[in-house]
Design an enzyme around this catalytic site. Sequence first.
Site, mmCIF file in Angstrom:
data_model
loop_
_atom_site.group_PDB
_atom_site.id
_atom_site.type_symbol
_atom_site.label_atom_id
_atom_site.label_comp_id
_atom_site.label_asym_id
_atom_site.label_seq_id
_atom_site.Cartn_x
_atom_site.Cartn_y
_atom_site.Cartn_z
ATOM 1 N N GLU A 124 0.823 -1.214 0.000
ATOM 2 C CA GLU A 124 0.000 0.000 0.000
ATOM 3 C C GLU A 124 0.855 1.262 0.000
ATOM 4 O O GLU A 124 0.370 2.359 0.284
ATOM 5 C CB GLU A 124 -0.954 -0.024 1.201
ATOM 6 C CG GLU A 124 -1.870 -1.247 1.219
ATOM 7 C CD GLU A 124 -3.166 -1.099 0.396
ATOM 8 O OE1 GLU A 124 -3.779 -0.013 0.440
ATOM 9 O OE2 GLU A 124 -3.568 -2.066 -0.273
ATOM 10 N N HIS A 157 -4.420 1.489 7.433
ATOM 11 C CA HIS A 157 -3.033 1.810 7.068
ATOM 12 C C HIS A 157 -2.346 2.351 8.319
ATOM 13 O O HIS A 157 -2.980 2.992 9.156
ATOM 14 C CB HIS A 157 -2.969 2.922 5.994
ATOM 15 C CG HIS A 157 -3.436 2.507 4.635
ATOM 16 N ND1 HIS A 157 -4.284 3.278 3.887
ATOM 17 C CD2 HIS A 157 -3.158 1.418 3.888
ATOM 18 C CE1 HIS A 157 -4.516 2.677 2.724
ATOM 19 N NE2 HIS A 157 -3.846 1.553 2.702
ATOM 20 N N CYS A 190 -3.077 11.225 3.889
ATOM 21 C CA CYS A 190 -3.381 10.266 2.802
ATOM 22 C C CYS A 190 -3.236 10.934 1.457
ATOM 23 O O CYS A 190 -2.958 10.282 0.455
ATOM 24 C CB CYS A 190 -4.825 9.773 2.877
ATOM 25 S SG CYS A 190 -5.225 8.853 4.336
#
Length: 448
Positions: free
Chosen positions: A176, A252, A371
């Site tokens: 990721e 995450h 993000c």
Amino acid sequence: MAEHAIEANFDGLVGPTHNYAGLSWGNVASKSNLKAVSNPRQAALQGLQKMKRLADRGYVQGVLPPHERPHIPTLKALGFRGTDAAILTAVAKSNPVVLAAVASASCMWTANAATVSPSADTADHRVHFTPANLSAKFHRSIEHVVTGRALKSIFADEAYFAHHPALPAVSQFGDEGAANHTRLCSHYGQPGVELFVYGQAAFDESAPAPSLYPARQTLEASQAIARLHGLSDAHTVFAQQNPAAIDAGVFHNDVIAVGNGNVLFYHEQAFLNEQRVMADIRSRLTGVDLRAVRVSESEVPLADAVASYLFNSQLLSSPEGGMLLAVPGECREIESVSRYLDQLVHGDGPVTKVEVFDVKQSMRNGGGPACLRLRVALTDAELAALDTGVLMTDALYERLTSWVNAHYRDSLSQAELADPMLLEESRKALDELTGIMGLGSIYDFQRG
Ligand code: SUG
């Protein structure tokens, strides 16, 4: 003597199809806003305002372009045939979730675009990039091709930059990107410690793992990236995320920890073995001591951390010394978090300023300020080697703001994703954008 370097932040420009499709199991905000009507224009403008404010403070701010959506080549690969309009009608009828997936503007969260290792850490002293395969979610697994093209176009000079393809797209190598990667250092141009945080060791069935939600990043993926980037043991720490945190919605690591310079700001529930992680970092970090800013459960309960995205803030070195924490507006709406932030700047800790940024449109899909950005530490020579128009200036801000106002819809519902006009509008907008940003033909529709 290490070269002088800065940290550039490359934010994802929100695309014209920004919508709420509830595609991310394990991401609480995404699921709870399923089918809400989105506001693509407002979303893109909120993102641009964040970039502009940071650029105005003197930070080097870059822009990464949105991708072509709905992505017709993916639908063709799934067997849909006919004109673009016929394909959209057919997929909307047979499986609207697949349509939503290929229409998602999820590449806006560029913390998931790639993992980046600065030249001070790598064996060949180039900056290394590996686009994330994002194999845990179908809608995100189609991002890495265009992400790779955009990164190659922006960081083009092979004397300074090395690009790797995404890892094999299977769950055992689920990757990721920078959302699970933090770098600690004394100065950006000095060798640092790259902290890779993974959710699960994929090839060890007895290893601890979350029981409710998926672990999107594997140890094996993180190790592969470290090898590809030429990072030695002296520059790497691999740490397992606390499985209980993943099950509480921390999909995450950047939802529960953020690092910058020698500071690691994290929640006590972030890591499976906190003491070992801190000891591993301390034993590798050179030229400076680690400053751990640990937030306890009694100060900020994990649920409040997830709801507010406190740790999805950007931690930025201020030119005048100290550090700025750029937090999402939601942090001021949750009492424990707001109280924590007030006392944070009044102590003698490293965070000297807190500023609120409104990125609500993105937050509703589980994407906070951190993000939305990919960090790239660059020496002065590497920064000077960039020759595309992707760095934020007053002129670029004006240009992109008018571009958004000209091309984006005010609102977008799930039913509208099948509208062939939306596809046409998006392609027209993106074609113009590659011209504005000087990127060349990075989209499939431009390549014929
Ligand atoms: O992958 N949301 C993204 C949010 C990514 C946040 N990134 C970081 N934490 N770095 C995700 O879950 C939701 C899309 C939707 O439901 O329409 C989504 O993809």
